[in-house]
Design a protein around this motif. Sequence first.
Motif, PDB file in Angstrom:
ATOM      1  N   ASP A  64      22.384   9.442  13.539  1.00  0.00           N
ATOM      2  CA  ASP A  64      23.494   9.695  12.619  1.00  0.00           C
ATOM      3  C   ASP A  64      22.981  10.224  11.284  1.00  0.00           C
ATOM      4  O   ASP A  64      23.547  11.155  10.706  1.00  0.00           O
ATOM      5  N   ILE A  67      21.933  13.936  11.569  1.00  0.00           N
ATOM      6  CA  ILE A  67      23.108  14.814  11.613  1.00  0.00           C
ATOM      7  C   ILE A  67      23.681  14.998  10.216  1.00  0.00           C
ATOM      8  O   ILE A  67      23.970  16.124   9.788  1.00  0.00           O
ATOM      9  N   LEU A  68      23.842  13.899   9.479  1.00  0.00           N
ATOM     10  CA  LEU A  68      24.367  13.990   8.115  1.00  0.00           C
ATOM     11  C   LEU A  68      23.425  14.779   7.209  1.00  0.00           C
ATOM     12  O   LEU A  68      23.878  15.562   6.358  1.00  0.00           O
ATOM     13  N   LYS A  69      22.128  14.601   7.374  1.00  0.00           N
ATOM     14  CA  LYS A  69      21.147  15.337   6.574  1.00  0.00           C
ATOM     15  C   LYS A  69      21.265  16.834   6.835  1.00  0.00           C
ATOM     16  O   LYS A  69      21.241  17.639   5.895  1.00  0.00           O
ATOM     17  N   GLU A  70      21.377  17.218   8.100  1.00  0.00           N
ATOM     18  CA  GLU A  70      21.535  18.637   8.445  1.00  0.00           C
ATOM     19  C   GLU A  70      22.816  19.199   7.845  1.00  0.00           C
ATOM     20  O   GLU A  70      22.823  20.317   7.318  1.00  0.00           O
ATOM     21  N   GLN A  71      23.905  18.440   7.919  1.00  0.00           N
ATOM     22  CA  GLN A  71      25.169  18.891   7.341  1.00  0.00           C
ATOM     23  C   GLN A  71      25.048  19.047   5.828  1.00  0.00           C
ATOM     24  O   GLN A  71      25.545  20.022   5.254  1.00  0.00           O
ATOM     25  N   PHE A  72      24.379  18.106   5.183  1.00  0.00           N
ATOM     26  CA  PHE A  72      24.174  18.164   3.741  1.00  0.00           C
ATOM     27  C   PHE A  72      23.364  19.397   3.360  1.00  0.00           C
ATOM     28  O   PHE A  72      23.708  20.112   2.410  1.00  0.00           O
ATOM     29  N   GLU A  73      22.275  19.648   4.086  1.00  0.00           N
ATOM     30  CA  GLU A  73      21.440  20.802   3.796  1.00  0.00           C
ATOM     31  C   GLU A  73      22.206  22.104   3.983  1.00  0.00           C
ATOM     32  O   GLU A  73      22.052  23.046   3.200  1.00  0.00           O
ATOM     33  N   LEU A  74      23.044  22.167   5.001  1.00  0.00           N
ATOM     34  CA  LEU A  74      23.878  23.349   5.226  1.00  0.00           C
ATOM     35  C   LEU A  74      24.852  23.539   4.067  1.00  0.00           C
ATOM     36  O   LEU A  74      25.016  24.656   3.559  1.00  0.00           O
ATOM     37  N   LEU A  75      25.477  22.466   3.627  1.00  0.00           N
ATOM     38  CA  LEU A  75      26.395  22.552   2.487  1.00  0.00           C
ATOM     39  C   LEU A  75      25.669  22.966   1.207  1.00  0.00           C
ATOM     40  O   LEU A  75      26.201  23.743   0.408  1.00  0.00           O
ATOM     41  N   GLU A  76      24.460  22.471   1.031  1.00  0.00           N
ATOM     42  CA  GLU A  76      23.659  22.880  -0.136  1.00  0.00           C
ATOM     43  C   GLU A  76      23.383  24.373  -0.110  1.00  0.00           C
ATOM     44  O   GLU A  76      23.498  25.051  -1.130  1.00  0.00           O
ATOM     45  N   GLN A  78      25.166  26.685   1.429  1.00  0.00           N
ATOM     46  CA  GLN A  78      26.420  27.382   1.197  1.00  0.00           C
ATOM     47  C   GLN A  78      26.771  27.379  -0.286  1.00  0.00           C
ATOM     48  O   GLN A  78      27.210  28.395  -0.829  1.00  0.00           O
TER      49      GLN A  78
END
Length: 84
Positions: A64, A67-76, A78
């Motif tokens: 978990d 997954i959250l780390k990857e989502q955070f990095e993607l948002l960063e 963007q």
Amino acid sequence: MTDKNRTKVEIYGQQYTIIGTDPASHIHLVASLVDKKMHEMRSMNASLDTNNLAVLTAVNAVHDYLILKEQFELLEKQLQHLKE
């Protein structure tokens, strides 16, 4: 030097003393979430012993987290593109 707190918690019926710099309220929240996840996993597989249950709970927690780390990095990324 930062003072360390000793916080007593119960996880899956076992008492633990957690030593760290985080507030006791945070440690209690973490312990509560671990306890809840262990009970959820146990309800899905009643034959798990406590050691296997703890390892599977840890694996799920790290999964978990990644997954959250990857989502955070993607948002960063963007957000960085929006600033450019």
